[in-house]
Motif scaffolding. Structure first.
Motif, PDB file in Angstrom:
ATOM      1  N   TRP A 170     -13.724  15.050  22.652  1.00  0.00           N
ATOM      2  CA  TRP A 170     -12.469  14.607  23.257  1.00  0.00           C
ATOM      3  C   TRP A 170     -11.283  15.038  22.408  1.00  0.00           C
ATOM      4  O   TRP A 170     -10.145  14.944  22.828  1.00  0.00           O
ATOM      5  CB  TRP A 170     -12.448  13.101  23.416  1.00  0.00           C
ATOM      6  CG  TRP A 170     -13.347  12.586  24.503  1.00  0.00           C
ATOM      7  CD1 TRP A 170     -14.085  13.319  25.397  1.00  0.00           C
ATOM      8  CD2 TRP A 170     -13.596  11.217  24.801  1.00  0.00           C
ATOM      9  NE1 TRP A 170     -14.777  12.484  26.221  1.00  0.00           N
ATOM     10  CE2 TRP A 170     -14.500  11.184  25.882  1.00  0.00           C
ATOM     11  CE3 TRP A 170     -13.151  10.021  24.266  1.00  0.00           C
ATOM     12  CZ2 TRP A 170     -14.946   9.996  26.435  1.00  0.00           C
ATOM     13  CZ3 TRP A 170     -13.609   8.840  24.815  1.00  0.00           C
ATOM     14  CH2 TRP A 170     -14.497   8.829  25.886  1.00  0.00           C
ATOM     15  N   LEU A 229     -10.379  15.737  29.782  1.00  0.00           N
ATOM     16  CA  LEU A 229     -11.475  15.550  28.829  1.00  0.00           C
ATOM     17  C   LEU A 229     -12.534  16.643  28.962  1.00  0.00           C
ATOM     18  O   LEU A 229     -13.039  17.148  27.956  1.00  0.00           O
ATOM     19  CB  LEU A 229     -12.104  14.167  28.995  1.00  0.00           C
ATOM     20  CG  LEU A 229     -11.198  12.990  28.638  1.00  0.00           C
ATOM     21  CD1 LEU A 229     -11.922  11.664  28.881  1.00  0.00           C
ATOM     22  CD2 LEU A 229     -10.727  13.087  27.200  1.00  0.00           C
ATOM     23  N   ARG A 270      -6.841  11.705  19.938  1.00  0.00           N
ATOM     24  CA  ARG A 270      -6.931  12.903  20.778  1.00  0.00           C
ATOM     25  C   ARG A 270      -5.603  13.238  21.442  1.00  0.00           C
ATOM     26  O   ARG A 270      -5.357  14.381  21.797  1.00  0.00           O
ATOM     27  CB  ARG A 270      -8.023  12.724  21.826  1.00  0.00           C
ATOM     28  CG  ARG A 270      -7.652  11.699  22.862  1.00  0.00           C
ATOM     29  CD  ARG A 270      -8.750  11.498  23.866  1.00  0.00           C
ATOM     30  NE  ARG A 270      -8.225  10.713  24.977  1.00  0.00           N
ATOM     31  CZ  ARG A 270      -8.949   9.868  25.653  1.00  0.00           C
ATOM     32  NH1 ARG A 270     -10.223   9.695  25.362  1.00  0.00           N
ATOM     33  NH2 ARG A 270      -8.427   9.210  26.653  1.00  0.00           N
TER      34      ARG A 270
END
Length: 168
Positions: A59, A143, A123
């Motif tokens: 991720w 993702l 992320r």
């Protein structure tokens, strides 16, 4: 005058500070595709933060502190520099790391961070991940797009396993 780089070239050990100094009248050019910069390349004119990591999951979550439950490093200024570059107009945040550890036994790009490992950088703030196999541009990606991009810059011995873990 020509910019001065320290260290000059070659493999750079974890924790090494890299500097580029200039008299201010120089242009520093860069690329993000692995090619050698020329005067026709993009001119470095905004904030760029280059940090390292111990692991990055598919991720794009960064662990720069622990491996296997053992504290290796600390947060230091990574979060501040990543956020500063990410929020700067045109800024770029880069995590640069070798694709493996333990003499090639372990991938540093992993399907999930080690249990109990901290997320040093989220992320959402990561832009680029660079390994010796290329550059993954993660900004604005879903993702599954992130997982595909990160698997592509992982060591070839681990790519299929990472793709399988991500359902790609």
């Amino acid at each position: 005058a020509t910019p001065t780089f320290s260290p000059v070239a070659g493999a750079i050990a974890f924790g090494t500070t890299v500097t580029i100094t200039s008299s201010g009248a120089d242009n520093i050019y860069y690329t993000t595709d692995g090619s050698t910069p020329t005067t026709g390349s993009t001119v470095y004119s905004t904030a760029v933060a280059i940090n390292s990591a111990l692991q990055i999951d598919l991720w794009g979550q960064v662990n720069a502190e622990m491996v296997g439950g053992v504290q290796i490093g600390s947060v230091g200024g990574q979060v501040d520099f990543v956020r500063g570059a990410s929020r700067s107009p045109g800024g770029k945040s880069v995590i640069a790391l070798l694709s493996t550890a333990g003499e090639g036994k372990y991938s540093r790009i992993v399907s999930r961070l080690d249990p109990g490992a901290p997320i040093t950088t989220s992320r959402n703030e990561l832009h680029y991940v660079v390994t010796e196999y290329g550059i993954a541009d993660l900004r604005g990606k879903t993702l599954s797009q992130r997982a595909r991009a990160l698997a592509a810059v992982a060591h070839p011995d681990f790519r299929r396993e990472l793709e399988r873990a991500a359902g790609l």
